[in-house]
Scaffold this motif. Structure first.
Motif, mmCIF file in Angstrom:
data_model
loop_
_atom_site.group_PDB
_atom_site.id
_atom_site.type_symbol
_atom_site.label_atom_id
_atom_site.label_comp_id
_atom_site.label_asym_id
_atom_site.label_seq_id
_atom_site.Cartn_x
_atom_site.Cartn_y
_atom_site.Cartn_z
ATOM 1 N N GLY A 101 0.822 -1.200 0.000
ATOM 2 C CA GLY A 101 0.000 0.000 0.000
ATOM 3 C C GLY A 101 0.854 1.247 0.000
ATOM 4 N N GLN A 188 -7.232 -0.118 3.120
ATOM 5 C CA GLN A 188 -5.934 -0.627 2.683
ATOM 6 C C GLN A 188 -5.547 -1.890 3.452
ATOM 7 N N TYR A 237 4.022 -0.736 5.318
ATOM 8 C CA TYR A 237 3.510 -0.766 3.954
ATOM 9 C C TYR A 237 4.602 -0.411 2.948
#
Length: 413
Positions: A101, A188, A237
């Motif tokens: 993400g 996400q 991420y």
């Protein structure tokens, strides 16, 4: 004596005849040919190619945004590839997991406790066992003020009502149901959780009881306490799978921002191109990468730096005097064509200039004219003036009133 004299005379006459000094004919021996071949003036496209040096590698190593706290208890090997759901490191023997993400992990994700119950301390089971004191570093998410629970946004504010809020409004929620966290960071995380096979919820911007149940199953697979809440330091991420770089910490040291570095997993080429001659470096332009074994590989300009720098200084007074350069990144789509080579010097060939539909001859066909400039010798021995243009790949662009396509010209020896 008479016989000896006669012999001398005969020998002298034979020598003179052999040297051709005694003949009085009008024609002498033929001159050697002045040319080796005749070529035609053709119409074609000329491409000037330039080669610069580059360095193959995985790009600049960047520090992982580690937000976990504690002591480093495990680190992966340098060069290892980490994918979604894999461990990046362990802090206090607690894994830090890679997810995909672009939004950084900036808060804990979980269900906010109801106002009629006290939130458990960090790391304890949500059944209320333990001291019952809340960790002062963890913000309690709730609607407050004794009102009925509502959706909680990224900043702790209630979620806006309207289309899409549906069950999250006060009118549709019973007082016994806990409020839900909402935001793009929730979506996400849920997207990654579903990609890892933990389902039972709708992938949206709401952290529901279904999400919490999936989180507990995920935590069980990692050997963690099944709290249903994801801490801010539990996940990191990245845009995709990463390649582990150098470690800035050792086992037993405290976790910090420079604990571990990473790069992408695709090999690329970095060229320090001359800032004064970097017009070729346009994003999307095709280039040819020459590997150390001489094999060519197709590449593409992916990015061009905007700040020029000199190799050893600023190039001003007291600098090195070296020309300023800008970094150009070249990506290689077919990674298999590189083989097992991970780093090393390479060359990058690009098109510096190109002219289409022009008359051209081999460079060897040009002759220097007595009156100056260049010319061409025709097949019948005449010389015509020719203007020259681009030189490329052994050919040269030519033009002029007497130069036409298909004309035969000689290549002088």
């Amino acid at each position: 004596m008479l016989i000896a004299s006669a012999v001398v005379v005969v020998v002298a006459v034979a020598v003179v005849g052999a040297l051709g000094l005694g003949g009085g004919g009008d024609e002498g021996p033929s001159a050697p040919p002045r040319t080796g071949s005749v070529v035609s003036v053709t119409r074609e496209t000329l491409t000037e190619r330039t080669t610069v040096d580059g360095q193959l590698g995985y790009g600049t190593e960047l520090p992982l945004p580690v937000k976990a706290t504690g002591t480093v208890t495990w680190l992966p090997e340098q060069g290892a590839t980490v994918e979604r759901g894999d461990e990046l490191l362990r802090a206090d023997d607690r894994p830090v997991i890679l997810m995909y993400g672009s939004l950084p992990m900036y808060r804990s994700l979980g269900l906010a406790p109801r106002e009629d119950e006290q939130a458990p301390a960090d790391g304890q089971d949500p059944d209320g066992q333990g001291s019952g004191e809340q960790d002062p570093g963890e913000q309690q998410l709730g609607s407050g003020g004794g009102k009925s629970p509502a959706l909680v946004g990224p900043s702790g504010s209630p979620a806006p009502e309207g289309p899409g809020s549906g069950e999250g409004t006060d009118a549709s929620r019973t007082p016994s149901e806990p409020p839900e966290l909402w935001g793009m960071d929730v979506m996400q995380f849920e997207t990654n959780l579903a990609a890892l096979g933990y389902t039972g919820f709708t992938v949206d911007e709401r952290f529901t009881t279904g999400t919490a149940a999936a989180v507990r199953r995920w935590q069980r697979s990692l050997g963690l306490a099944e709290t249903g809440t994801v801490g801010v330091g539990d996940v990191i991420y990245a845009a995709g799978k990463v390649r582990i770089g150098s470690a800035g910490a050792r086992l037993g040291s405290a976790v910090g921002e420079n604990t571990l570095t990473y790069t992408g997993t695709a090999r690329k080429v970095i060229v320090n191109a001359s800032a004064a001659d970097a017009s070729w470096a346009v994003r999307g332009s095709a280039v040819t990468v020459g590997l150390p074994d001489g094999s060519p590989v197709r590449g593409e300009v992916a990015s061009v730096g905007k700040r020029a720098a000199t190799p050893e200084g600023d190039g001003g007074e007291g600098g090195t005097g070296q020309p300023a350069t800008i970094p150009v990144t070249v990506t290689i789509e077919d990674q298999k064509s590189i083989g097992r080579l991970e780093s090393g010097p390479v060359t990058v060939e690009y098109v510096g200039n190109e002219v289409k539909d022009v008359l051209a001859v081999p460079v060897a066909a040009l002759v220097a004219l007595a009156e100056g400039g260049h010319g061409l010798e025709t097949a019948d021995g005449r010389f015509v003036a020719a203007k020259t243009g681009l030189f490329a790949d052994g050919d040269v662009e030519v033009g002029g009133p007497a130069v036409r396509e298909g004309m035969k010209v000689r290549i002088p020896e």
